[in-house]
Design a protein around this motif. Structure first.
Motif, PDB file in Angstrom:
ATOM      1  N   ARG A 288      37.119  47.403  52.672  1.00 25.33           N
ATOM      2  CA  ARG A 288      36.293  46.376  52.033  1.00 25.33           C
ATOM      3  C   ARG A 288      35.365  47.006  50.995  1.00 25.33           C
ATOM      4  O   ARG A 288      35.267  46.546  49.854  1.00 25.33           O
ATOM      5  CB  ARG A 288      35.481  45.649  53.117  1.00 25.33           C
TER       6      ARG A 288
ATOM      7  N   ALA B  16      37.284  48.080  47.964  1.00 30.87           N
ATOM      8  CA  ALA B  16      37.618  46.943  47.099  1.00 30.87           C
ATOM      9  C   ALA B  16      36.397  46.496  46.307  1.00 30.87           C
ATOM     10  O   ALA B  16      36.493  46.188  45.114  1.00 30.87           O
ATOM     11  CB  ALA B  16      38.152  45.791  47.955  1.00 30.87           C
TER      12      ALA B  16
ATOM     13  N   ALA C  85      33.875  48.359  45.405  1.00 36.21           N
ATOM     14  CA  ALA C  85      33.567  49.379  44.394  1.00 36.21           C
ATOM     15  C   ALA C  85      34.544  49.308  43.218  1.00 36.21           C
ATOM     16  O   ALA C  85      34.177  49.573  42.078  1.00 36.21           O
ATOM     17  CB  ALA C  85      33.602  50.769  45.028  1.00 36.21           C
ATOM     18  N   LEU C  86      35.788  48.984  43.485  1.00 36.45           N
ATOM     19  CA  LEU C  86      36.800  48.936  42.420  1.00 36.45           C
ATOM     20  C   LEU C  86      36.787  47.615  41.650  1.00 36.45           C
ATOM     21  O   LEU C  86      37.313  47.528  40.539  1.00 36.45           O
ATOM     22  CB  LEU C  86      38.198  49.134  43.023  1.00 36.45           C
TER      23      LEU C  86
ATOM     24  N   ALA D  78      36.124  46.814  37.694  1.00 36.12           N
ATOM     25  CA  ALA D  78      37.087  47.253  36.680  1.00 36.12           C
ATOM     26  C   ALA D  78      38.513  46.795  36.971  1.00 36.12           C
ATOM     27  O   ALA D  78      39.385  46.956  36.112  1.00 36.12           O
ATOM     28  CB  ALA D  78      37.051  48.781  36.573  1.00 36.12           C
ATOM     29  N   HIS D  79      38.764  46.259  38.151  1.00 39.52           N
ATOM     30  CA  HIS D  79      40.161  46.006  38.534  1.00 39.52           C
ATOM     31  C   HIS D  79      40.368  44.612  39.121  1.00 39.52           C
ATOM     32  O   HIS D  79      39.800  44.272  40.161  1.00 39.52           O
ATOM     33  CB  HIS D  79      40.623  47.070  39.537  1.00 39.52           C
ATOM     34  N   GLU D  80      41.213  43.865  38.443  1.00 41.74           N
ATOM     35  CA  GLU D  80      41.482  42.485  38.847  1.00 41.74           C
ATOM     36  C   GLU D  80      42.051  42.405  40.262  1.00 41.74           C
ATOM     37  O   GLU D  80      41.689  41.516  41.044  1.00 41.74           O
ATOM     38  CB  GLU D  80      42.456  41.855  37.836  1.00 41.74           C
ATOM     39  N   PHE D  81      42.934  43.335  40.617  1.00 37.54           N
ATOM     40  CA  PHE D  81      43.579  43.252  41.936  1.00 37.54           C
ATOM     41  C   PHE D  81      42.536  43.319  43.056  1.00 37.54           C
ATOM     42  O   PHE D  81      42.680  42.667  44.090  1.00 37.54           O
ATOM     43  CB  PHE D  81      44.627  44.356  42.098  1.00 37.54           C
TER      44      PHE D  81
ATOM     45  N   ARG E 283      39.357  42.355  42.718  1.00 40.98           N
ATOM     46  CA  ARG E 283      38.519  41.144  42.661  1.00 40.98           C
ATOM     47  C   ARG E 283      39.129  40.013  43.468  1.00 40.98           C
ATOM     48  O   ARG E 283      38.419  39.191  44.041  1.00 40.98           O
ATOM     49  CB  ARG E 283      38.308  40.709  41.205  1.00 40.98           C
ATOM     50  N   ARG E 284      40.440  39.975  43.501  1.00 39.78           N
ATOM     51  CA  ARG E 284      41.082  38.888  44.244  1.00 39.78           C
ATOM     52  C   ARG E 284      40.719  38.946  45.732  1.00 39.78           C
ATOM     53  O   ARG E 284      40.673  37.934  46.412  1.00 39.78           O
ATOM     54  CB  ARG E 284      42.600  38.917  44.053  1.00 39.78           C
ATOM     55  N   LEU E 285      40.476  40.149  46.223  1.00 39.72           N
ATOM     56  CA  LEU E 285      40.090  40.279  47.636  1.00 39.72           C
ATOM     57  C   LEU E 285      38.696  39.728  47.902  1.00 39.72           C
ATOM     58  O   LEU E 285      38.362  39.382  49.034  1.00 39.72           O
ATOM     59  CB  LEU E 285      40.152  41.747  48.060  1.00 39.72           C
TER      60      LEU E 285
END
Lengths: 561, 63
Positions: A394, A397, A399-400, A403-406, A408-410
């Motif tokens: 978690r 996710a 932290a990333l 910069a990262h759409e994948f 954000r979906r989480l």
């Protein structure tokens, strides 16, 4: 719960006290009522209103003398408002509530995700509306008090349930003694600790999730816009999660996660809550004076009955299922329960459908619950990671995500969505030639009709037949078919979506063709919509025999199902 | 920014599986496990640029 439940007091809301009115049964009168609803909370009263809309007389029992105390369920989803507008209460909700369309998530003080919920001119209602449950109950009950078919019996506690082949008998305790109350059907909407459920010896099954949250309402002036704010591992609650929502009347909902080692009674002490909230308000950057209004504690469960129907007793809302708050599905799914069972009971009581129609209630609504469990369990594991492994992922996710759409979906809180009754026994197979539009089982979405308002406000009280016509004319046979498709003696409403021709009460003009497009329709296409606005059949080119067949199926009539 | 390759449902499935694996190996061996997993996923990557970009992104997210 720490603020007194028996005598609720509030900084901004005056709780009424409903008198006990002596019922005729206490003086020996024996009456079998059509429907008794147990529980005058929002789900029970919505069910009563829906039943009354279809001409059914209802008695509503509640053991309290007032509303439930505290703000409780505060987020009403668009699909609920679309259903409530048929009960003539949505406007009052809108006038008092705070609409919102977006949210922000923060990780260690930094914004990491922006939630944007779809909203367009096609929709009359916002994706979400914040309104305290006291107001929700007040508006529903005041609306119900104007209905001659609805009788409230306050201070009336159910202590026993005796199911029978022809009726159900409830043992009711009141300030002036006990009596037996008989009903053809009982709707148990008496909440998580349902007395009806316990009297029948029924158990909820499922799981309890990690994480406890203290839920606090604070009165505080602030001009921060209405949005959902989620703070992960924040200064106001290090290592844990905080949720913040704005409510009307300068009330702010602050939910904060407890540490797994926190003692519950200590956590609920007013001094402890005051200190914790002070730290969170400081983190929010708010400087205005504030006061504690109400608080409670919450733990996430995914629990439900194995069957929502037990003979002549049907369960709805929290009496049938407990779902996590993350995603605001609890009350919203309860509203859907009430709207699902209302028209079915009316049809059975009027003899238009057999008792078999009620058998569809549990598969449809329990199916919705299980779908909620799947979504809400993921949301809950994200909000309150149950293990170190989940916590590591978690936080990674979070932290990333900037910069990262994948990633954000989480973070998407998977807000409440209407459920599609796929595979319902009441639905026909979908017409495969459609390439757009609501599938069979889905709720009919709203659409803007220019000066004629919105599509959903034109739906009928019973079934609605949407017919798409290039010139505004509909076949005579369609009129005849609608007349035969009744719900509580009300024929199906024929609503023509016309590209051109005259506008009238039955014809909505679709000048630019957007309603045709939204439904994947061509000249001659047709949708059959249930009273709870779920599509039960559709055809690219309508056929009289198919429409009649679909109605028979939607009523669970024995010759067809 | 990484191109979305796994369908959302598959990604969520992998997320759940990895969380369970992390719990299974325990706190003392998480780094060792994650290093081995990274090597295996590197080998499954379609090209070197994707691997290098992932390393850069993971480093940047630690800041």
């Amino acid at each position: 719960m720490t603020r007194p439940a028996a005598n609720p007091r509030s900084l901004y809301f005056d709780y009424p006290c409903f008198d006990f009115v002596r019922p005729p049964e206490l003086d020996g009168e024996v009456v079998t009522h059509e429907v008794v609803v147990v529980g005058a909370g929002p789900v029970g009263v919505t069910a009563a209103l829906e039943l009354a809309r279809h001409g059914v007389r209802v008695v509503v029992l509640d053991d309290k003398a007032s509303f439930n105390d505290g703000s409780r369920a505060i987020c009403i989803a668009r699909h609920s408002l679309e259903g409530l507008q048929q009960l003539d209460v949505a406007e009052r909700f809108m006038a008092a509530g705070l609409p919102w369309t977006h949210g922000t998530s923060y990780f260690r003080g930094q914004p990491v995700f922006r939630l944007e919920m779809p909203h367009s001119v096609e929709q009359r209602f916002p994706p979400m509306l914040n309104l305290q449950q006291q107001f929700i109950e007040q508006f529903l009950i005041e609306r119900a008090q104007r209905e001659a078919l609805i009788e409230f019996r306050w201070q009336s506690r159910v202590e026993g349930v005796t199911p029978g082949a022809q009726q159900v008998t409830l043992d009711v305790a009141t300030p002036e003694g006990a009596y037996h109350l008989k009903a053809a059907y009982v709707l148990a909407a008496d909440g998580a600790r349902s007395a009806v459920r316990q009297a029948l010896g029924l158990k909820l099954h499922g799981a309890a999730h990690e994480g406890r949250y203290v839920i606090v309402d604070v009165k505080m002036a602030s001009d921060h816009p209405t949005e959902r704010r989620a703070f992960f591992d924040c200064a106001g609650n290090p290592g844990a999660t905080v949720l913040v929502h704005r409510q009307p009347q300068d009330i702010w909902r602050i939910d904060y996660q407890l540490d797994e080692h926190d003692d519950e009674s200590e956590a609920l002490a007013e001094g402890t809550i005051h200190s914790k909230v002070a730290a969170i308000i400081a983190m929010l950057g708010e400087t205005a004076p504030w006061e504690l209004e109400w608080w409670s504690i919450y733990k996430a469960y995914t629990l439900c009955l194995d069957d929502y129907r037990h003979g002549r007793v049907l369960f709805c809302g929290d009496a049938a299922h407990l779902v996590p708050i993350f995603g605001v599905r609890g009350l919203n799914s309860g509203f859907a329960d009430a709207l699902n069972i209302g028209w079915k009971l009316a049809c059975v009581l009027r003899g238009e459908a057999s008792d078999a129609l009620l058998d569809s209630y549990s598969p449809e609504r329990r199916g919705a619950t299980l779908d909620i469990f799947a979504q809400a369990s993921k949301s809950t594991r994200f909000m309150s990671p149950p293990t170190r492994g989940y916590r590591l992922l978690r936080d990674a996710a979070l932290a990333l995500s900037p910069a990262h759409e994948f990633a954000r979906r989480l973070l998407d809180p998977r807000q409440s969505q209407p459920y599609t009754y796929a595979g319902s026994a009441l639905s026909c197979d979908d017409d495969p030639s459609f390439t757009a539009g609501p599938v069979v089982g889905a709720p009919l979405p709203d659409g803007h009709c220019g000066e004629q308002g919105y599509l959903l406000e034109h739906l009928g009280r019973g079934f609605t037949v949407l017919y798409f016509s290039a010139d505004g004319r509909a076949p005579e046979a369609l009129h005849a078919a609608c007349a035969a498709m009744t719900v509580a003696d009300v024929p199906a409403r024929l609503l023509v979506i016309a590209m051109r021709g005259a506008m009238d009460a039955q014809t909505l003009r679709d000048v630019d063709g957007h309603l045709f497009a939204a439904h994947g329709a061509v000249d001659g296409s047709c949708y059959l919509v249930r009273p709870d606005r779920h599509v039960c059949a559709r055809w690219r080119q309508w056929r009289a025999d198919a429409l009649s067949h679909a109605y028979v199926r939607a009523m669970a009539r024995a010759e067809d199902v | 920014m990484f191109e979305q390759r796994l369908p959302a449902a598959d990604f969520e499935l992998a997320y759940e599986r990895l969380a369970a694996a992390l719990d299974s190996v325990g706190p003392g061996r998480e780094s060792e496990f994650l290093a081995r997993l990274a090597l295996l996923l590197m080998q499954a990557a379609p090209e070197i640029s994707a691997v290098l970009a992932a390393i850069d992104a993971a480093e940047a997210a630690l800041d």
